[in-house]
Enzyme design. Structure first.
Site, short mmCIF file in Angstrom:
data_model
loop_
_atom_site.label_atom_id
_atom_site.label_comp_id
_atom_site.label_asym_id
_atom_site.label_seq_id
_atom_site.Cartn_x
_atom_site.Cartn_y
_atom_site.Cartn_z
N LYS A 173 0.90 -1.13 -0.18
CA LYS A 173 0.16 -0.08 0.08
C LYS A 173 0.79 1.37 -0.04
O LYS A 173 0.56 2.35 -0.75
CB LYS A 173 -0.96 0.10 1.29
CG LYS A 173 -2.12 -0.96 1.10
CD LYS A 173 -2.76 -1.27 2.40
CE LYS A 173 -3.82 -2.31 2.16
NZ LYS A 173 -4.60 -2.81 3.34
N GLN A 203 -4.47 -1.00 9.58
CA GLN A 203 -4.50 -2.45 8.98
C GLN A 203 -5.03 -3.45 10.08
O GLN A 203 -4.74 -3.48 11.14
CB GLN A 203 -2.84 -2.70 8.64
CG GLN A 203 -2.78 -4.14 7.90
CD GLN A 203 -3.39 -4.18 6.63
OE1 GLN A 203 -3.54 -3.22 5.88
NE2 GLN A 203 -4.23 -5.30 6.45
N ASP A 214 -11.01 3.24 3.70
CA ASP A 214 -11.30 1.80 3.65
C ASP A 214 -12.68 1.57 3.78
O ASP A 214 -13.27 0.48 3.37
CB ASP A 214 -10.58 0.91 5.00
CG ASP A 214 -9.41 0.19 4.96
OD1 ASP A 214 -9.22 -0.16 3.52
OD2 ASP A 214 -8.70 -0.12 5.74
#
Ligand code: NDP
Length: 286
Positions: free
Chosen positions: A53, A97, A120
Site C-alpha cells: 500500500k 491495518q 477503507d
C-alpha cells in the site's frame, strides 16, 4: 470457455488514472493526497500488505506516512495517533491495518477515524451511506469487484447476483453495491440450504468465503460471470481462490483468476478513495 478478466491490467489502468489526476490536483489546486497507514504488531501478512500500500501510494504521487507500532500499543494510544491524523492537514486518508492485536477493539478504533478520511470505508457513517445510497467512502475490495465488472462491459442492472460470504468487509457491502446498481441479490453463508442450487441461479456469481476451490463447476450456470474474491494458500504453498478455476471457466462467460483478479483491485481502489478524499477536502475548504 470463459474470457479471463485481467485484474492486473485493469488495476494498472486505474492506478495510471489516479496518478494523472493526482498530478492535476497538485498543479491546479496545490493539494497532494496524503495517506497514513498504521500497522500494529508483527503479523507477517499485514506487513506485506502495508508495504504494498505504501509503495502504491508513493507511485501514485501521494504523500505516504507509515506508523509501525509495537504489538503492546494500547487502544488509547492508538486512538490518540488516529486523532492526530484526523487533525493533520497533510493527511486525507487513514488506514488502520486489520487484524489488530486481541486487546484492541477494532470497532472502537475505526469509529475514531474521521469518516471523511476513512478510505477503507469501514466507518459506520460510510456503511450507513452505502446502505442509504448517500455519498461516502466505499470498502475497497467490493468496490474493486464493481470496477472489474464495469470495465469488462458486464451489465449489472436486472441481473441475478449471488454472493457466497456475508462478511462486513466483502460480502455485505458488495451486496449493497450490487443492489444499488439494480441487481437482484442473494447472499449465501454457512447456513444456506442447497448452496449449489442457489449458486446456479446466478448471472453474476461472487465467491468470498475463504474456502479453497469450494465453488465447483456444477455450481455455475452456463454463461455466468464468476468473480473470485478468495485468497487461500494450499498446503503445497500454491495460491488458489474460492473457485475451482478450470471447472468454472468451462461454463462461465467471464471469470477472474487468483492471483491477478480481484486482489490487485483492492489497492487501486484504496488509491482512488484517497484521491477523492483529498479533492473533496479541498472543495469543502476544511
Ligand atoms: P470471512 O471469514 O470474514 O467470511 C467468510 C464468509 O463466507 C462468511 O460469511 C461465511 O459464512 C461464509 N462461508 C464460509 N464457508 C462457507 C461455506 N462452506 N458455504 C457458504 N458460506 C461459507 O472472510 P472475508 O470476507 O474476510 O474474506 C473472504 C475471502 O476473501 C478470503 O479468502 C480472504 O482472504 C479474501 N479476501 C480477499 C481480498 C482481496 O483483496 N482480494 C480482501 C479481503 C478478503 P458465515 O457468516 O455463516 O460464517
Amino acid at each position: 470457455m470463459a474470457e479471463v478478466i485481467d485484474g492486473n491490467r485493469i488495476a494498472r489502468e486505474v492506478r495510471a488514472e489516479v496518478r494523472a489526476q493526482t498530478l492535476e490536483l497538485k498543479e491546479k489546486r496545490g493539494i497532494t493526497p496524503g495517506l497514513a497507514v498504521v500497522l500494529v504488531g508483527e503479523d507477517p501478512a499485514s506487513k506485506i500488505y502495508v508495504g504494498h500500500k505504501e509503495k502504491a501510494a508513493a507511485e501514485a504521487g501521494f504523500l505516504s506516512r507509515e506508523y509501525r507500532l509495537p504489538a503492546e500499543t494500547t487502544e488509547g494510544s492508538l486512538r490518540e495517533i488516529v486523532a492526530g491524523l484526523n487533525a493533520s492537514p497533510e493527511i486525507h486518508g487513514i488506514l488502520v491495518q486489520l487484524p489488530l492485536p486481541k486487546h484492541i477493539n477494532p470497532d472502537v478504533v475505526i469509529e475514531t477515524i474521521d469518516p471523511r478520511k476513512d478510505v477503507d470505508g469501514f466507518h459506520p457513517v460510510n456503511i450507513g451511506g452505502l446502505f442509504t445510497g448517500r455519498p461516502g467512502h466505499r470498502a475497497c475490495t467490493p468496490l474493486g469487484v464493481i470496477e472489474l465488472l464495469d470495465r469488462s462491459g458486464i451489465a449489472i442492472e436486472g441481473k441475478e447476483a449471488v454472493i457466497v460470504g456475508r462478511s462486513n468487509i466483502v460480502g455485505k457491502p458488495l451486496a449493497l453495491m450490487l443492489l444499488n446498481r439494480h441487481a437482484t441479490v442473494t447472499i449465501c453463508h454457512t447456513r444456506t440450504r442447497d448452496l449449489a442450487a442457489v449458486a446456479r441461479r446466478a448471472d453474476i456469481l461472487v465467491a468470498a468465503a475463504g474456502r479453497a476451490e469450494m465453488v465447483r463447476g456444477d455450481m455455475v450456470k452456463e454463461g455466468a460471470v464468476v468473480i473470485d474474491v478468495g485468497i487461500n494458500r494450499k498446503a503445497d504453498g500454491k495460491l488458489v481462490g474460492d473457485v475451482a478455476f478450470a471447472e468454472a471457466a468451462a461454463r462461465a462467460s467471464y471469470i477472474t483468476p487468483v492471483p491477478g483478479g480481484v486482489g490487485p483491485m483492492t489497492i487501486a481502489m484504496l488509491l482512488r478513495n484517497t484521491l477523492s478524499a483529498a479533492s473533496l477536502w479541498g472543495e469543502a475548504g476544511a
